[in-house]
Design an enzyme around this catalytic site. Structure first.
Site, short mmCIF file in Angstrom:
data_model
loop_
_atom_site.label_atom_id
_atom_site.label_comp_id
_atom_site.label_asym_id
_atom_site.label_seq_id
_atom_site.Cartn_x
_atom_site.Cartn_y
_atom_site.Cartn_z
N GLU A 7 -4.48 -3.34 -6.95
CA GLU A 7 -4.73 -2.02 -7.52
C GLU A 7 -5.32 -1.07 -6.48
O GLU A 7 -6.23 -0.31 -6.76
CB GLU A 7 -5.69 -2.11 -8.72
CG GLU A 7 -5.23 -3.07 -9.79
CD GLU A 7 -4.19 -2.44 -10.70
OE1 GLU A 7 -4.01 -1.22 -10.63
OE2 GLU A 7 -3.57 -3.20 -11.45
N GLN A 44 -39.99 -15.07 -0.62
CA GLN A 44 -39.61 -13.68 -0.35
C GLN A 44 -38.12 -13.52 -0.08
O GLN A 44 -37.52 -12.53 -0.51
CB GLN A 44 -40.40 -13.15 0.85
CG GLN A 44 -41.85 -12.89 0.52
CD GLN A 44 -42.59 -12.17 1.63
OE1 GLN A 44 -42.03 -11.93 2.70
NE2 GLN A 44 -43.82 -11.82 1.37
N SER A 74 0.82 -1.22 0.00
CA SER A 74 0.00 0.00 0.00
C SER A 74 0.85 1.26 0.00
O SER A 74 0.35 2.35 -0.31
CB SER A 74 -0.93 0.01 1.22
OG SER A 74 -1.90 -1.00 1.09
#
Lengths: 246, 404
Positions: free
Chosen positions: B383, B299, B157
């Site tokens: 990325e 549902q 990072s």
């Protein structure tokens, strides 16, 4: 070879087909349209292969409204060099054939290609009509086509076998599976298609001898009835009384 | 025991019956080129990727033969000019191409993302005319495979902390260091590598595979992007001619602008993976019956499906707007981060919900769901991680840097 490829617009095979409320026409509301696969995959690609091998040109023709331009553009992206659209809302095969023949008469095409049928109405009529209107030979259901000079050797699919035909140009041929292999347009072709000419010409006077007045969808499929293998009497009763096949 | 009806579902699972989903008629915002490009790549994926992808992913093998096919369809650098091997298309066309490739598999999309956005783009943007003429047409045609080296074993990072470095040696630089998690590296002909020079500036170098001292060992054991090949880049006193240095950039702006391109493509690509999961789940829910009716009639299933298509629609609008901005040259890195983060997370959550709708079948490779889900774990991290993109947005809106 100077080729003309007739391309038609048909609903995508996955479209759900329904009709207008009075059952007189196809409801085009939710339909995705594509180029008729027999025109695109086989007729157009074989015409392009002949051009690549021997030179010449490939022109597309469509009879229809401006909404068909997207389909024509795809044909140009696959490789045809120009296209003609005859502005019309065709209602019959004869009308379409008269428009195409009217254009082709003055152009001296060596080969007029089209798919063996469109996958919507499955009429298989336009090719034969064009040939008749231009007084040309018509070879239908071609699954193989080789040129030697001006002579074409064409394999026709017939019931249970193949018929081999020889014919001199000019002629009209309808394409079946096997004539060529589908080509997917690439990005460069898509961009080049934008600058290729798409000429729109007005329709010629041509009446319809027959028009469709009413459509009916096939009845919905019934649920499967499972019968116990031990209960043959019940199976026979159902086949006799309900299915009424024995 | 399976009823004849449910056995039929299993047989059909192997066919790729994908259909696009466009709840908000977003197709009307696309032009003819975009639609043609999308349909062409969709057809290519159905013919070339879908029939083989489960097998390659299962064996953790990269279908390297697809590099040629990706080049032929025009998936490498479609938005670069045609004279340099690109397609001359706009950013939305690039986006829909990435969407369709990732609909097939994130690994296949990664092959194209790296080649186009991380290798061709920096050479086009920062390279000399000679470098462009030498490399771009071959990369566009798939004759050369490229990879991109930024991330290091100890610097993920925080790429600016990189220790890979170059020292001036007359007409060449001497390159030392190592890069990690490099898509395509073991099969690559060239690598665009970012390294620090003696003045502390970040330089981009084009390293060819046969340069002495350069190796690219494969990383094994991935549970994700199994059909994509990943490796390291190791440089031991590699002599890189100065003619191979990208002349037009000498800062982190170089690699970061490449990442913006690739992240933009991922924001679109993730929609493809999400649509494939939703499409499969919707079909399954209408075909699979329990308690005498299709499970789509319950549902709880409808809640899942309704939320999926809502999230897909939102992601489509985000991507379309980002593409419009990108076409105008106005998309900011912050806007790209938001779309990448949102859309990848959306896709991963949809994969998980779709897996539930498929029940037990959802864990098998009869359906694409688990493959997409495992792939998306990588896409969430590479990325720019999910968290880092959040901090980029945080930085953008507060003006305060939370990275350090």
């Amino acid at each position: 070879m100077k080729s003309l490829v007739c391309v038609s617009k048909t609903p995508d095979t996955t479209s759900k087909i329904s009709f207008t409320n009075d059952q007189s026409a196809l409801d085009t509301g939710n339909i995705q349209f594509i180029m008729n696969p027999y025109d695109e995959w086989y007729a157009l690609v074989r015409a392009l292969e002949l051009q690549e091998a021997q030179g010449g040109s490939v022109t597309l023709i469509n009879v229809g409204p401006a909404a068909n331009d997207a389909i024509i553009r795809k044909g140009l992206a696959i490789g045809a060099e120009k296209a003609i659209r005859i502005e019309a809302d065709p209602q019959s095969a004869l009308f379409v054939a008269k428009q195409i023949a009217g254009h082709a008469k003055a152009e001296n095409y060596d080969i007029i290609f089209l798919g063996k049928e469109t996958i919507d109405y499955n009429g298989s009529e336009v090719g034969g009509m064009i040939a008749e209107l231009l007084d040309l030979p018509f070879i239908s259901y071609a699954s193989h086509l080789e040129m030697n000079g001006n002579t074409a050797t064409i394999h026709r699919d017939i019931e249970g076998g193949t018929e081999v035909v020889e014919v001199e140009t000019p002629f009209v041929v309808s394409a079946a599976k096997g004539l060529a292999e589908q080509r997917i347009p690439n990005m460069r072709g898509i961009m080049m298609a934008k600058s290729k000419p798409l000429q729109v010409i007005q329709q010629a006077e041509a009446g319809d001898l027959a028009v469709a007045v009413h459509f009916e969808a096939p009845p919905p499929k019934k649920a499967v009835t499972l019968v116990d293998p031990e209960n043959m009497e019940e199976l026979v009763r159902l086949l006799h009384e309900e299915a009424k096949v024995i | 025991m399976a009823t004849p009806h449910n056995a039929e579902i299993n047989r059909k699972a192997k066919e790729d019956r994908f259909q696009g989903h466009d709840y908000y008629n977003i197709d009307e915002l696309l032009n003819e080129d975009h639609l043609l490009a999308r349909d062409a790549v969709r057809t290519w994926v159905k013919q070339e990727v879908s029939p083989i992808i489960e097998d390659y992913a299962n064996r953790a093998e990269c279908p390297t033969h697809l590099f040629k096919g990706l080049a032929e369809i025009g998936a490498f650098g479609p938005s670069l000019p045609a004279e340099y091997g690109g397609g001359g298309m706009d950013e939305i066309a690039y986006g829909v191409i990435m969407q369709e490739l990732e609909r097939g598999d994130s690994g296949i999309r990664s092959m194209a993302s790296v080649q186009g956005s991380l290798v061709m783009y920096p050479i086009y943007r920062f390279g000399s005319e000679e470098q462009k003429r030498k490399y771009l047409p071959k990369l566009g045609a798939g004759e050369f495979i490229g990879c991109f080296g930024l991330t290091e074993p100890d610097h993920g990072s925080n790429p600016a902390g990189m220790v890979t470095n170059v020292k001036d040696d007359g007409d060449a630089y001497i390159l030392n260091g190592a890069k990690m998690w490099i898509t395509n590296s073991p099969v690559a002909d060239i690598a665009v590598v970012w390294a620090r020079d003696e003045e502390g500036k970040i330089r981009g170098l084009i390293v060819e595979k046969d340069f002495k001292g350069f190796s690219a060992p494969e990383i094994h054991g991935k549970w994700s992007l199994r059909a994509s090949i990943t490796g390291e880049l190791v440089f031991e006193d590699v002599r890189v001619p100065k003619a191979n240095v990208l002349p037009e950039v000498a800062s982190m702006r170089g690699p970061l602008s490449c990442l913006s391109k690739a992240r933009y493509g991922i924001a679109w690509g993730a929609i493809g993976a999400a649509m494939d999961c939703y499409d499969s789940a919707l079909r399954y829910s209408l075909e699979r019956t329990q308690f005498g009716k299709p499970i789509g009639q319950f549902q709880l299933t409808q809640k899942k499906l309704a939320e999926m298509i809502t999230e897909i629609t939102k992601a489509q609008l985000l991507a379309w707007r980002l593409g419009t901005l990108a076409n105008q040259g106005k998309a900011t890195p912050g806007q790209i981060s938001m779309a990448k983060r949102n859309n990848v997370n959306m896709a991963l959550e949809i994969a998980r919900e779709a897996r539930q709708i498929h029940g037990g079948m959802g864990i098998t490779n009869e359906y694409p769901i688990m493959r997409h889900m495992m792939n998306l774990e990588t896409v969430l991290t590479y990325e720019g991680t999910h968290d880092i993109h959040l901090l980029i947005t945080g930085h953008d809106v507060t003006g305060l840097d939370a990275f350090k």
